[in-house]
Design an enzyme around this catalytic site. Sequence first.
Site, PDB file in Angstrom:
ATOM      1  N   LYS A 186       1.115  -0.804   0.260  1.00  0.00           N
ATOM      2  CA  LYS A 186      -0.069   0.304   0.338  1.00  0.00           C
ATOM      3  C   LYS A 186       0.693   0.970   0.420  1.00  0.00           C
ATOM      4  CE  LYS A 186      -2.269   2.971   2.184  1.00  0.00           C
ATOM      5  NZ  LYS A 186      -1.924   4.494   1.112  1.00  0.00           N
ATOM      6  N   GLU A 262       9.405   1.038  11.021  1.00  0.00           N
ATOM      7  CA  GLU A 262      10.417   2.368  10.859  1.00  0.00           C
ATOM      8  C   GLU A 262       9.252   3.539  10.169  1.00  0.00           C
ATOM      9  OE1 GLU A 262      13.507   1.610  10.841  1.00  0.00           O
ATOM     10  OE2 GLU A 262      13.268  -0.329   9.962  1.00  0.00           O
ATOM     11  N   CYS A 297      13.488  10.659   6.705  1.00  0.00           N
ATOM     12  CA  CYS A 297      13.493  10.210   8.659  1.00  0.00           C
ATOM     13  C   CYS A 297      15.047  10.598   9.616  1.00  0.00           C
ATOM     14  CB  CYS A 297      13.123   8.786   8.167  1.00  0.00           C
ATOM     15  SG  CYS A 297      14.377   8.271   8.016  1.00  0.00           S
ATOM     16  N   GLU A 392       9.760  16.001  15.237  1.00  0.00           N
ATOM     17  CA  GLU A 392       9.822  16.178  14.004  1.00  0.00           C
ATOM     18  C   GLU A 392       9.340  16.784  12.422  1.00  0.00           C
ATOM     19  OE1 GLU A 392       8.404  12.315  11.006  1.00  0.00           O
ATOM     20  OE2 GLU A 392      10.389  11.413  10.545  1.00  0.00           O
TER      21      GLU A 392
HETATM   22  P1  NAD Z   1       1.978   8.319   7.266  1.00  0.00           P
HETATM   23  O1  NAD Z   1       2.224   7.752   9.230  1.00  0.00           O
HETATM   24  O2  NAD Z   1       1.204   9.260   7.641  1.00  0.00           O
HETATM   25  O3  NAD Z   1       1.861   7.308   6.349  1.00  0.00           O
HETATM   26  C1  NAD Z   1       2.688   6.565   5.933  1.00  0.00           C
HETATM   27  C2  NAD Z   1       1.588   5.426   5.479  1.00  0.00           C
HETATM   28  O4  NAD Z   1       0.411   5.763   6.892  1.00  0.00           O
HETATM   29  C3  NAD Z   1       0.846   5.781   4.016  1.00  0.00           C
HETATM   30  O5  NAD Z   1       0.443   4.570   3.205  1.00  0.00           O
HETATM   31  C4  NAD Z   1      -0.672   6.095   4.806  1.00  0.00           C
HETATM   32  O6  NAD Z   1      -1.485   6.409   3.942  1.00  0.00           O
HETATM   33  C5  NAD Z   1      -0.417   5.640   5.777  1.00  0.00           C
HETATM   34  N1  NAD Z   1      -1.789   6.040   6.961  1.00  0.00           N
HETATM   35  C6  NAD Z   1      -2.060   6.636   7.390  1.00  0.00           C
HETATM   36  N2  NAD Z   1      -2.935   6.271   7.985  1.00  0.00           N
HETATM   37  C7  NAD Z   1      -3.640   5.182   8.642  1.00  0.00           C
HETATM   38  C8  NAD Z   1      -4.172   4.510   9.481  1.00  0.00           C
HETATM   39  N3  NAD Z   1      -4.980   5.375   9.990  1.00  0.00           N
HETATM   40  N4  NAD Z   1      -4.342   3.405   8.691  1.00  0.00           N
HETATM   41  C9  NAD Z   1      -3.432   2.575   8.236  1.00  0.00           C
HETATM   42  N5  NAD Z   1      -2.459   2.944   7.129  1.00  0.00           N
HETATM   43  C10 NAD Z   1      -2.072   4.693   7.337  1.00  0.00           C
HETATM   44  O7  NAD Z   1       3.854   9.486   7.547  1.00  0.00           O
HETATM   45  P2  NAD Z   1       4.078   9.804   5.580  1.00  0.00           P
HETATM   46  O8  NAD Z   1       3.711  11.307   6.277  1.00  0.00           O
HETATM   47  O9  NAD Z   1       4.194   8.980   4.212  1.00  0.00           O
HETATM   48  O10 NAD Z   1       5.741   9.437   5.850  1.00  0.00           O
HETATM   49  C11 NAD Z   1       6.740  10.943   6.647  1.00  0.00           C
HETATM   50  C12 NAD Z   1       6.773  10.133   7.769  1.00  0.00           C
HETATM   51  O11 NAD Z   1       7.583   8.367   7.631  1.00  0.00           O
HETATM   52  C13 NAD Z   1       7.896  10.374   8.690  1.00  0.00           C
HETATM   53  O12 NAD Z   1       7.425  10.429  10.533  1.00  0.00           O
HETATM   54  C14 NAD Z   1       9.448  10.436   8.444  1.00  0.00           C
HETATM   55  O13 NAD Z   1       9.765  10.109   9.700  1.00  0.00           O
HETATM   56  C15 NAD Z   1       8.713   8.597   8.507  1.00  0.00           C
HETATM   57  N6  NAD Z   1       9.987   7.366   7.918  1.00  0.00           N
HETATM   58  C16 NAD Z   1       9.838   7.020   8.025  1.00  0.00           C
HETATM   59  C17 NAD Z   1      11.816   5.794   7.902  1.00  0.00           C
HETATM   60  C18 NAD Z   1      12.449   5.045   8.846  1.00  0.00           C
HETATM   61  O14 NAD Z   1      13.027   4.583   8.066  1.00  0.00           O
HETATM   62  N7  NAD Z   1      12.129   5.009   9.550  1.00  0.00           N
HETATM   63  C19 NAD Z   1      12.218   6.443   6.478  1.00  0.00           C
HETATM   64  C20 NAD Z   1      10.776   7.416   5.746  1.00  0.00           C
HETATM   65  C21 NAD Z   1       9.756   8.096   6.510  1.00  0.00           C
END
Ligand code: NAD
Length: 491
Positions: A186, A262, A297, A392
């Site tokens: 997804k 992650e 991240c 963040e």
């Molecule tokens: P997000 O958590 O908003 O979304 C991530 C995914 O989760 C998306 O596919 C989204 O559609 C899905 N999602 C959102 N709400 C949901 C719910 N209620 N139930 C199920 N799925 C849901 O994150 P983002 O804004 O896409 O990405 C940014 C974040 O990702 C930052 O916090 C960043 O630090 C983190 N990140 C971490 C790493 C790592 O390896 N630690 C790498 C890249 C990004």
Amino acid sequence: MTSYTDIAKSLKLPTGAYIDGAFVDARSGATFETRNPYTGDLIALLPACGAEDVDIAVAAARRSFEAGVWSGMHPSERKRVLGKLADLLMANIEELAVMEAVDAGKPVADCLEIDLPETANCIRWHGEAQDKLYDQVAPTGPGALALVVREPVGVVAAVLPWNFPLLMMAWKIGPALATGNSVVVKPAEQTSLTALRLAELALEAGVPAGVLNVVTGMGPDAGEPLGRHMDVDALTFTGSTEVGRKFLEYSAQSNLKEVCLEMGGKSAAVVLSDAANIADIAETQANAIFWNMGENCTANSRIIAHKDVYDELVAELAKQVADWPMGDQLDTATRQGPLVSAEHFAKVSGLVDSGKAQGARLVAGGAGGGGLLFQPTVFADVTPGMDIFQKEIFGPVVGVTRAESDEEAIELANATEYGLAATLYTSNIAKAHRYARKLRAGTVGVNTYSEGDISTPFGGFKASGFGGRDNGIHAHEQYTELKTIWIDLGE
Ligand code: NAD
């Protein structure tokens, strides 16, 4: 010479979710828009999948897994197919890099030089690794033979973020497919295009239909049903800590699927009093925060500098951002493209405003740069009570904090809920070892900003990670179950 803008105009964009080897609409017929964050232009309408579509994709994955068309394939054959997929990604590098740039706002030069080669390398690396792994025989007495074997977990769901769409997909599907699982991805709703194209290329490479599926849509509509699905065996997630926590609830309330998270970060670079060459450090740290618009991240959004080097470092950082090239992500001279969405732009602006209001000293930037561009921003005199120290931002904003001693610098670096990565600058080898151990982070770069590479495990301490690691052979643990087979030898 064809420009990347021309390539963008001629792209053939996917328009369906990818289930069981074919592009399909959502059962409801609903769609959502995806736009170029620099121009605001509509680039595609994609299926807004829901629980029914997720059920169909999971069923396809389950069928392919049980049929053994991939899980039962000889490891050397899986290696060949994943190698072919890596080759196809590189053969289509311009198309994929432009698609990624247009969709996410990432500079096309970075997509060409970093995202695409690393995506291909990740898939190849895991494909090549898995036919060289041996299982174990336990040290039993002579009356028994005990095999300790690893088996694919079954159906894996991967829920992805928007900041490195292809690369984060590769970090998940590389080891998941290599170890014989079937997968439902997804992607983030902001950036789904390259995931769909990758799935199509996987079929062309020889990954059987149903083994790699992509459901597009919103998190609560398509992500949550995957998290709660009774027939998903493991779920791997990269995204925010807030959403990551939900996946533990989904698992606990459904089938106790394995969950690996992650999540967010607030990584610090610690510059000790004996750090050498402050100008070089400022250059490295400018990249560590402004690369990928700070939408990274591990972005080093905090710098903790010893009082002896503090003023020089702040001055050098200001010089770094003086003429940082911002603009159209399809121009190869651009180092910083637009933020991914208006919603994210508002979040970054709000935190920058909080920095100003809470008394941080603005040294550079501090405002938008037209459209969704945001100026590279440097704050000094940041203290632990400020939001820009704790939260963040995920944008091109760095805050510098002054430490009175080396020990205090390490304490300040550890003083957030996150623990993803850290950087340490010192010219003393003993301090390098001692303090690298004291930093509570999954990856510590010494005298350089580093996320490691494909061979090293990647993940976070504290609220940055849960349940396993991406990358390295360690990633295989997320996607395999240990089994003991105890054979009575009759003595
Ligand atoms: P997000 O958590 O908003 O979304 C991530 C995914 O989760 C998306 O596919 C989204 O559609 C899905 N999602 C959102 N709400 C949901 C719910 N209620 N139930 C199920 N799925 C849901 O994150 P983002 O804004 O896409 O990405 C940014 C974040 O990702 C930052 O916090 C960043 O630090 C983190 N990140 C971490 C790493 C790592 O390896 N630690 C790498 C890249 C990004």
